[in-house]
Write a protein that holds these residues in place. Structure first.
Motif, short mmCIF file in Angstrom:
data_model
loop_
_atom_site.label_atom_id
_atom_site.label_comp_id
_atom_site.label_asym_id
_atom_site.label_seq_id
_atom_site.Cartn_x
_atom_site.Cartn_y
_atom_site.Cartn_z
N ASN A 1 135.18 38.22 -8.09
CA ASN A 1 134.13 39.57 -8.45
C ASN A 1 133.14 38.88 -9.06
OD1 ASN A 1 135.58 41.34 -6.53
ND2 ASN A 1 137.81 41.86 -7.46
N THR A 2 133.51 37.95 -10.29
CA THR A 2 132.82 37.87 -11.45
C THR A 2 132.08 37.20 -10.32
OG1 THR A 2 133.96 38.62 -13.80
CG2 THR A 2 132.19 37.31 -13.67
N LEU A 3 132.04 35.75 -10.64
CA LEU A 3 131.38 34.68 -9.64
C LEU A 3 130.03 35.85 -8.67
CD1 LEU A 3 130.66 32.23 -9.52
CD2 LEU A 3 132.43 31.44 -7.63
N ASN A 4 130.93 36.14 -7.57
CA ASN A 4 130.09 37.15 -6.91
C ASN A 4 128.85 38.24 -7.30
OD1 ASN A 4 131.30 36.21 -4.64
ND2 ASN A 4 133.00 37.69 -4.06
N LEU A 5 129.29 38.34 -8.55
CA LEU A 5 128.24 39.36 -8.87
C LEU A 5 127.26 38.50 -9.25
CD1 LEU A 5 127.48 42.15 -10.27
CD2 LEU A 5 129.48 42.24 -12.15
N ILE A 6 127.81 37.25 -10.40
CA ILE A 6 126.63 36.76 -10.60
C ILE A 6 125.39 35.52 -10.01
CG2 ILE A 6 126.21 34.47 -12.18
CD1 ILE A 6 129.39 35.14 -13.77
N LEU A 7 126.75 35.36 -8.58
CA LEU A 7 125.59 34.94 -7.63
C LEU A 7 124.54 36.07 -6.70
CD1 LEU A 7 128.56 32.86 -5.93
CD2 LEU A 7 126.40 32.00 -7.17
N ALA A 8 125.27 37.75 -6.87
CA ALA A 8 123.96 38.68 -6.43
C ALA A 8 122.86 38.78 -7.27
CB ALA A 8 125.11 39.82 -5.90
N LYS A 9 123.53 39.02 -8.23
CA LYS A 9 122.36 38.82 -9.07
C LYS A 9 121.67 38.38 -9.40
CE LYS A 9 124.29 41.07 -12.60
NZ LYS A 9 124.07 42.29 -13.18
N PHE A 10 121.45 36.83 -9.24
CA PHE A 10 120.32 35.05 -8.72
C PHE A 10 119.68 35.96 -7.70
CE2 PHE A 10 122.99 32.50 -11.43
CZ PHE A 10 122.12 32.31 -12.35
N GLY A 11 120.64 36.35 -6.41
CA GLY A 11 120.33 36.67 -4.59
C GLY A 11 119.35 37.39 -5.06
N LYS A 12 119.65 38.33 -5.51
CA LYS A 12 118.56 39.48 -5.58
C LYS A 12 117.63 39.27 -6.78
CE LYS A 12 121.55 42.98 -5.96
NZ LYS A 12 122.69 44.01 -6.59
N ARG A 13 117.05 38.41 -6.58
CA ARG A 13 115.53 37.56 -7.37
C ARG A 13 115.51 36.40 -6.89
NH1 ARG A 13 118.37 41.28 -11.66
NH2 ARG A 13 116.90 42.86 -11.93
N SER A 14 116.04 36.12 -6.18
CA SER A 14 115.80 34.49 -6.10
C SER A 14 114.64 34.31 -5.50
CB SER A 14 116.81 34.67 -4.53
OG SER A 14 115.95 35.15 -3.60
N LEU A 15 113.41 35.18 -4.92
CA LEU A 15 111.44 35.16 -5.11
C LEU A 15 111.42 34.97 -6.25
CD1 LEU A 15 108.85 34.98 -3.06
CD2 LEU A 15 109.01 37.33 -3.60
N GLY A 16 111.60 35.66 -7.28
CA GLY A 16 110.99 35.29 -8.71
C GLY A 16 111.42 33.99 -9.51
N ILE A 17 112.72 33.20 -9.10
CA ILE A 17 113.04 32.46 -9.52
C ILE A 17 113.23 31.41 -8.46
CG2 ILE A 17 115.81 31.00 -9.41
CD1 ILE A 17 117.15 33.50 -9.91
N TYR A 18 112.50 31.87 -7.33
CA TYR A 18 111.90 30.48 -6.25
C TYR A 18 110.69 30.13 -7.07
CZ TYR A 18 109.86 28.16 -2.60
OH TYR A 18 109.08 27.20 -2.34
N ILE A 19 110.15 30.96 -7.08
CA ILE A 19 108.39 31.01 -7.52
C ILE A 19 107.76 30.39 -8.46
CG2 ILE A 19 105.95 31.97 -8.32
CD1 ILE A 19 107.24 34.54 -6.01
#
Length: 353
Positions: A278-296
């Motif tokens: 669940n902790t890993l899923n939470l971290i991945l989901a946080k990255f996923g929500k901001r994937s556009l900014g991370i990508y740019i």
């Protein structure tokens, strides 16, 4: 709905990590000096499906936007949420490059700089053009599947340009993701028994391994591009059957690889419950929500300015690549959070409404 959103955020989180990992292998390792990264086994695995996976998710989510908003609203927001960040970030990048050349007293190659301004952050351009096509076909042709296929085939036949090839390559994945949601195929998959889902995953995984074993340098879209009819501007155009085989192969491995990842995430989320997971899923989901900014941020600055300037090691090492990936996912993540706190930077630089 909440669980499904978390699932998609986790999928996007995994994908953006793969994007940065692939870029770290390409730009941040000794292999960059000799273009040996194309043969790296991990690089091959990542580049066989990671952007198709992103595009499938983008098309899937775009169906909701079409259902909720008007045609004019979607057209306007496509410009504001996709092209505006491209313009802003590329302008900053060009300004930094010009400043660097000025301080060093070196010659500025304006043509190359202009090309980079137009082509950088290509994935957002691919989403933009794909979504505009879907909007038009949805409004005026009622999502005619034959028309979607015909347009894709025409593009594959005639167009041959490095950047346009990337858009053409991404288009079918976006359309499939959109239609997958439109016809609720995700719900039909959800209703399948766990044993059937496991069998599908195993079969897809085995197929991917077989395809992966045949992946070669020419299967990269960046190398062979598209265009089945060659010498169009001459008196002797011809059909390139070899290019057709390349196109079919990379579409198949892209769909199969992306499907494996999506099914694996769904199966793991549904079958295993633990605090660590669940902790890993939470971290991945946080990255996923901001994937556009991370990508740019990653593509604009880290790939173009930071990674190539790092000291290279004589021998390639995954430990170094792993450290780079962690750093260059985390830093853009926190920069994105910072930009989200201001309404203006959130709208201009991240395209958020």
């Amino acid at each position: 709905m909440e669980q499904r959103n978390i699932y998609l955020d986790i999928a996007k989180g995994i994908t953006i990590i793969l994007v940065v990992l692939g870029h770290s292998i390409q730009y941040g390792s000794f292999e960059y000096l000799h273009a040996q990264f194309f043969q790296d086994p991990l690089f091959v695995a990542i580049y066989s499906f990671h952007m198709p996976l992103f595009m499938l998710i983008s098309g899937y989510l775009f169906h909701g936007s079409i259902c909720r908003h008007s045609f004019k609203y979607n057209i306007r927001t496509r410009f504001m949420s996709l092209l505006l960040p491209v313009i802003i970030w590329n302008s900053i990048y060009v300004a930094l490059i010009v400043l660097q050349h000025y301080l060093e007293g070196s010659t500025i190659h304006w043509t190359a700089l202009l090309v980079s301004y137009i082509t950088n952050i290509w994935f957002l351009w691919a989403i933009f053009w794909s979504s505009i096509i879907v909007l038009i076909i949805h409004r005026y042709f009622y999502d005619n599947i034959v028309l979607y296929i015909v347009l894709g085939c025409i593009a594959l036949l005639l167009l041959r340009n490095n950047n346009i090839s990337l858009y053409i390559y991404m288009y079918p994945y976006f359309v499939v993701g959109y239609l997958w949601k439109k016809y609720a195929l995700d719900l039909k998959f959800k209703d399948l028994h766990t044993s059937k889902k496991t069998i599908l995953l195993l079969v897809s995984g085995l197929l991917y391994i077989l395809l992966y074993d045949d992946f070669s340098r020419e299967d990269y879209i960046y190398i062979t591009g598209t265009g089945l009819i060659r010498n169009l501007r001459t008196s002797q155009p011809f059909f390139d059957a070899h290019q057709l085989g390349i196109d079919i192969f990379r579409y198949v491995i892209g769909f199969v690889g992306a499907s494996c990842i999506l099914m694996l995430i769904k199966l793991v989320m549904g079958s295993f419950k633990s605090k660590k997971l669940n902790t890993l899923n939470l971290i991945l989901a946080k990255f996923g929500k901001r994937s556009l900014g991370i990508y740019i941020i990653s593509v604009t600055f880290i790939n173009g300015l930071i990674l190539p300037s790092l000291p290279y090691k004589e021998h390639f090492g995954y430990l170094m690549i792993g450290i780079e990936t962690i750093i260059f996912v985390t830093i853009p993540y926190f920069i994105t959070i910072f930009l989200e706190k201001n309404r203006l930077t959130k709208k201009l630089m991240l395209g958020s409404r």
